[in-house]
Scaffold this active site. Structure first.
Site, PDB file in Angstrom:
ATOM      1  N   MET A 104       0.801  -1.218   0.000  1.00 12.48           N
ATOM      2  CA  MET A 104       0.000   0.000   0.000  1.00 12.48           C
ATOM      3  C   MET A 104       0.836   1.272   0.000  1.00 12.48           C
ATOM      4  O   MET A 104       0.427   2.285  -0.557  1.00 12.48           O
ATOM      5  CB  MET A 104      -0.900   0.027   1.244  1.00 12.48           C
ATOM      6  CG  MET A 104      -1.903  -1.098   1.332  1.00 12.48           C
ATOM      7  SD  MET A 104      -3.211  -0.983   0.111  1.00 12.48           S
ATOM      8  CE  MET A 104      -4.162   0.376   0.735  1.00 12.48           C
ATOM      9  N   ASP A 133      -3.691   2.165  -4.408  1.00 12.33           N
ATOM     10  CA  ASP A 133      -3.183   1.773  -3.096  1.00 12.33           C
ATOM     11  C   ASP A 133      -2.456   2.876  -2.345  1.00 12.33           C
ATOM     12  O   ASP A 133      -1.497   3.443  -2.826  1.00 12.33           O
ATOM     13  CB  ASP A 133      -2.305   0.539  -3.251  1.00 12.33           C
ATOM     14  CG  ASP A 133      -3.144  -0.636  -3.703  1.00 12.33           C
ATOM     15  OD1 ASP A 133      -3.920  -1.128  -2.887  1.00 12.33           O
ATOM     16  OD2 ASP A 133      -3.053  -1.007  -4.872  1.00 12.33           O
ATOM     17  N   THR A 134      -2.927   3.099  -1.122  1.00 14.26           N
ATOM     18  CA  THR A 134      -2.581   4.273  -0.333  1.00 14.26           C
ATOM     19  C   THR A 134      -2.820   3.967   1.141  1.00 14.26           C
ATOM     20  O   THR A 134      -3.645   3.121   1.465  1.00 14.26           O
ATOM     21  CB  THR A 134      -3.513   5.451  -0.746  1.00 14.26           C
ATOM     22  OG1 THR A 134      -3.389   5.683  -2.133  1.00 14.26           O
ATOM     23  CG2 THR A 134      -3.181   6.716  -0.002  1.00 14.26           C
ATOM     24  N   VAL A 135      -2.126   4.680   2.028  1.00 12.64           N
ATOM     25  CA  VAL A 135      -2.541   4.709   3.432  1.00 12.64           C
ATOM     26  C   VAL A 135      -2.703   6.154   3.851  1.00 12.64           C
ATOM     27  O   VAL A 135      -1.978   7.045   3.415  1.00 12.64           O
ATOM     28  CB  VAL A 135      -1.559   3.988   4.383  1.00 12.64           C
ATOM     29  CG1 VAL A 135      -1.419   2.523   3.998  1.00 12.64           C
ATOM     30  CG2 VAL A 135      -0.208   4.680   4.440  1.00 12.64           C
TER      31      VAL A 135
END
Length: 529
Positions: free
Chosen positions: A60, A350-352
């Site tokens: 992520m 996709d990332t946080v």
């Protein structure tokens, strides 16, 4: 705010009267709270959390990715930090056109831009932190060195997208031990990444952008045909700027300016501000329809205009003006869907996102990403760095403001947000999920401001997303609602995975209370002390 129904499955909003953190991974939330309790401030805690997630959520996010932040100190005022990476100086548009490229493949070496996260972390902690980078990075170093357990959502994504690593032997060797994705409860370590983080903790961003780490990354990229030079890394700097904003229901919505898509969230909010979404006669289908129509209008402008801030060709204030918004709003009918605009770029997944508010009232909204699941799939084994593929966000069209060029910043989907009221920060929040993020910001705001939900209830509501000609619906939305939307002309589909992931902290200044949320669609939690 409404009390939740305790007969139904779900989670209560987190409550605290001191500090609070919300992330999409329980270990990251705990690390942030530990930093707060040890005397660190919101910036220290947020960077500690995201650095840890760069180890334990490697598909992520990572130090090989990019970072944006909105920081609102207790004394007032907000700053936006742009930690997005640039294309190599040799990346001319003609290079790609002459070779027949129509887009930049997401698993190509040419999709790798210089990672901005490391400089962003170091800049934030040096300017606004209080305890030193060595203590901030200690949880991430410990996890990389001593190991961490795989959580259920991490396993799900790893299984689903691990195939992206097969093209690169070094990547597959590390991320697919025994030829498969690790399972929930299994342990992973990354001593190479631990060593890199130790160097950064000791020597700051120079440890990443100059010396052994940068040299290994550039050598590997050049071997794969990349245009990168060590000078591209050595010359990189993140930068601060002023947030852009608009009003929704009399409150101020703050976003980072381009090259991020925060402007699209402001456009959606401005459009919907002209509709009475508190009207009890509105149905669920009505609300989904209006959000979809506002999204279409905003994303058409987004796709056409957003680029490196040095190359944008429009005035933000003019685009958000009453006349401009009025024209977009006037085309929306409650009874029929407008034609959708096709998207010819890559998906953004996709990332946080992490948010922290400390006991002094400092608040930060921070987002970090390597773009696709596992980024480009290109992994530097000696430094433990998995590289992003943000360059896939460029277009290969002459005259387009987002066309790739030497040292340019690509269009970005990752956006942190802050809601202000009366000169104070009222809520810090973000909704991960690539393309969905701008729509997700306004959906969350509407649930809080139009429907009186607390942040957790707002996050829990079913989601929809109109994109690329299709209206995706989470399966918690009924067939009756879907049929109503089809009647209006929407082409609907059931979402094949949850839409986005939310973290938020609402600041109740009147009572001195923090209310936190973390999305059930991820593994994380909100936690205060």
């Amino acid at each position: 705010m409404k009390q939740r129904d305790f007969f139904k499955p779900g989670r209560s909003v987190a409550v605290s009267d001191k500090g609070m953190a919300a992330t999409s991974h329980p270990q990251a939330t705990l690390a942030a709270v530990d930093i707060l309790r040890a005397g660190g401030n919101a910036v220290d805690a947020a960077v500690a959390a995201v650095a840890l997630q760069s180890v334990i959520d490697p598909h992520m996010t990572g130090i090989g990715g990019d970072c944006f932040a909105l920081y609102s100190p207790a004394g007032g005022g907000s700053i936006a930090l742009n930690g997005s990476g640039r294309a190599p100086m040799k990346a001319n548009l003609d290079f790609f056109l002459e070779r027949g490229f129509t887009s930049i493949p997401d698993d190509s070496v040419h999709a790798v831009t210089v990672p901005g996260a490391a400089d962003a972390w170091c800049t934030l902690t040096s300017r606004y932190g209080s305890i030193g980078l060595d203590r901030v990075l200690a949880p991430a170093i410990a996890a990389a060195e001593n190991g961490y357990c795989i959580t259920p959502r991490v396993e799900l994504d790893w299984v689903r997208y691990g195939i992206r690593l097969a093209k690169y032997p070094a990547s597959a060797a590390y991320f697919l031990p025994n030829g498969r994705a690790p399972k929930t409860g299994e342990n992973m370590i990354n001593p190479a990444l631990a060593a890199t983080l130790r160097k950064v903790a000791k020597d700051g961003s120079d440890a990443f952008y100059r010396g052994e780490v940068a040299a290994e990354i550039v050598e590997m990229l050049q071997t794969l045909g990349g245009l990168h030079e060590e000078s591209d890394f050595a010359d990189y700097r993140c930068f601060e700027t002023a947030p852009i904003s608009t009003q929704y229901r009399g409150r101020d919505l703050l976003e980072c300016p381009p090259n991020g898509q925060g402007l699209a969230a402001l456009l959606i909010a401005r459009i919907l501000d002209g509709f009475d979404l508190r009207d009890p006669k509105l149905t669920e289908a009505d609300r989904i329809h209006l959000l979809a129509e506002a999204t279409k209008a905003a994303y058409a402008k987004r796709n056409e205009l957003i680029a490196d801030p040095a190359f944008i060709t429009f005035d933000v204030d003019e685009l958000l003006s009453d006349g401009s918004i009025g024209r977009m709003r006037s085309r929306i009918s409650l009874e029929r869907a407008l034609p959708a605009t096709a998207w010819d770029g890559p998906e953004h997944r996709d990332t946080v996102f992490v948010t922290v508010v400390d006991r002094d009232g400092n608040a930060i909204s921070l987002i970090n990403s390597i773009f696709f699941a596992f980024g480009s799939g290109i992994y530097a084994p000696r430094s433990g760095v998995l590289l992003q593929n943000r360059g896939a966000g460029f277009v290969l069209k002459e005259g387009h403001p987002n066309a790739i060029g030497p040292g340019k910043l690509p269009f970005h989907t990752i956006i942190p947000a802050i809601l202000g009221e009366g000169g104070k920060t009222r809520m810090t929040f973000g909704v991960m999920g690539g393309q969905y993020q701008a729509t997700g910001h306004v959906h969350l705001l509407s649930q809080v401001l139009d429907r009186d939900f607390d942040p957790q209830q707002a996050s829990d509501q079913p989601r929809s997303f109109c994109f690329d000609g299709k209206l995706s619906l989470e399966p918690t939305i009924s067939e009756v609602v879907r049929a109503d939307l089809e009647r209006r002309g929407h082409v609907t589909q059931w979402a094949d995975e949850p839409l986005g992931g939310c973290q938020a902290i609402y600041i109740d200044h009147e009572r001195g209370v923090l209310l936190g949320a973390s999305d059930h669609r991820k593994d994380g939690m909100a936690l205060g002390y």
